[in-house]
Design a protein around this motif. Structure first.
Motif, PDB file in Angstrom:
ATOM      1  N   GLU A  45       0.850  -1.188   0.000  1.00 53.30           N
ATOM      2  CA  GLU A  45       0.000   0.000   0.000  1.00 53.30           C
ATOM      3  C   GLU A  45       0.888   1.241   0.000  1.00 53.30           C
ATOM      4  O   GLU A  45       1.647   1.463   0.929  1.00 53.30           O
ATOM      5  CB  GLU A  45      -0.891   0.028   1.235  1.00 53.30           C
ATOM      6  N   VAL A  47       0.530   5.223  -0.013  1.00 50.40           N
ATOM      7  CA  VAL A  47      -0.415   6.327   0.142  1.00 50.40           C
ATOM      8  C   VAL A  47      -0.156   7.377  -0.930  1.00 50.40           C
ATOM      9  O   VAL A  47      -1.079   7.956  -1.480  1.00 50.40           O
ATOM     10  CB  VAL A  47      -0.317   6.932   1.558  1.00 50.40           C
ATOM     11  N   THR A  98      -3.796   8.511  -1.986  1.00 54.79           N
ATOM     12  CA  THR A  98      -5.004   7.959  -1.393  1.00 54.79           C
ATOM     13  C   THR A  98      -5.420   8.829  -0.219  1.00 54.79           C
ATOM     14  O   THR A  98      -4.618   9.093   0.681  1.00 54.79           O
ATOM     15  CB  THR A  98      -4.761   6.513  -0.916  1.00 54.79           C
ATOM     16  N   SER A 101     -11.927   8.897   3.060  1.00 55.19           N
ATOM     17  CA  SER A 101     -13.172   9.096   2.304  1.00 55.19           C
ATOM     18  C   SER A 101     -13.850  10.437   2.590  1.00 55.19           C
ATOM     19  O   SER A 101     -14.501  10.987   1.714  1.00 55.19           O
ATOM     20  CB  SER A 101     -14.138   7.947   2.574  1.00 55.19           C
ATOM     21  N   SER A 124     -11.259   7.243  -4.056  1.00 52.30           N
ATOM     22  CA  SER A 124     -10.509   7.685  -2.872  1.00 52.30           C
ATOM     23  C   SER A 124      -9.117   8.197  -3.233  1.00 52.30           C
ATOM     24  O   SER A 124      -8.348   8.554  -2.354  1.00 52.30           O
ATOM     25  CB  SER A 124     -10.391   6.537  -1.870  1.00 52.30           C
ATOM     26  N   GLU A 125      -8.811   8.247  -4.537  1.00 54.18           N
ATOM     27  CA  GLU A 125      -7.476   8.710  -4.948  1.00 54.18           C
ATOM     28  C   GLU A 125      -7.553  10.094  -5.585  1.00 54.18           C
ATOM     29  O   GLU A 125      -8.428  10.371  -6.389  1.00 54.18           O
ATOM     30  CB  GLU A 125      -6.836   7.734  -5.933  1.00 54.18           C
ATOM     31  N   ARG A 127      -5.473  12.654  -8.008  1.00 58.20           N
ATOM     32  CA  ARG A 127      -4.424  12.622  -9.032  1.00 58.20           C
ATOM     33  C   ARG A 127      -4.227  14.025  -9.568  1.00 58.20           C
ATOM     34  O   ARG A 127      -5.181  14.748  -9.812  1.00 58.20           O
ATOM     35  CB  ARG A 127      -4.785  11.661 -10.161  1.00 58.20           C
TER      36      ARG A 127
END
Length: 144
Positions: A45, A47, A98, A101, A124-125, A127
């Motif tokens: 994972e 972040v 990330t 929420s 939830s990302e 960019r």
């Protein structure tokens, strides 16, 4: 190297300074050791991640108004010698982050180049693309 897992927590212990030794020697086995250990510790994972050409160091943390993402450009033939006499600017760097929420992004501001850039929330990302990194850039992500 010692690896340990208790429940979902993971620990990696190196009985030497692997990172510094790699920096000084450029030995590929040490790089692979780091590249394999970090995803294992984090359960794959990330972040924050950056896609783009170049040799970049990344720092990210939560701030009062949101988040700060620092990109340091080490792309240089002297990168492993401890000093950089010339800046080799990099092109676009796409950042993925990330977010929890409930977090809503208001703006992404580049502090070094003093501009606001567009961003795209994708689930939830978050960019966004930093168009250019000279010696460094800081993306300040302001949230509501």
């Amino acid at each position: 190297m010692v690896l340990r897992q208790v429940g979902s927590s993971r620990l990696a212990y190196f009985p030497g300074d692997i990172e510094r030794t790699f920096w000084l020697t450029g030995h590929g086995d040490l790089l692979r050791l780091l590249q394999n250990t970090i995803p294992w510790i984090t359960h794959d994972e990330a972040v924050v991640h950056v896609e783009g050409d170049g040799f970049i160091e990344l720092f990210a943390w939560e701030t009062g108004p949101g988040y700060a993402i620092h990109l340091l450009n080490y792309t240089n033939p002297n990168a492993h010698h401890g000093w950089l006499s010339t800046v080799y600017p990099l092109g676009p760097q796409t950042v993925g982050m990330t977010l929890p929420s409930a977090v809503k992004v208001k703006a992404v501001n580049l502090l070094r180049s003093e501009r606001t850039i567009p961003f795209r929330p994708q689930g939830s990302e978050l960019r966004f693309t930093i168009p250019r990194v000279d010696d460094y850039e800081i993306a300040a992500v302001a949230v509501r």
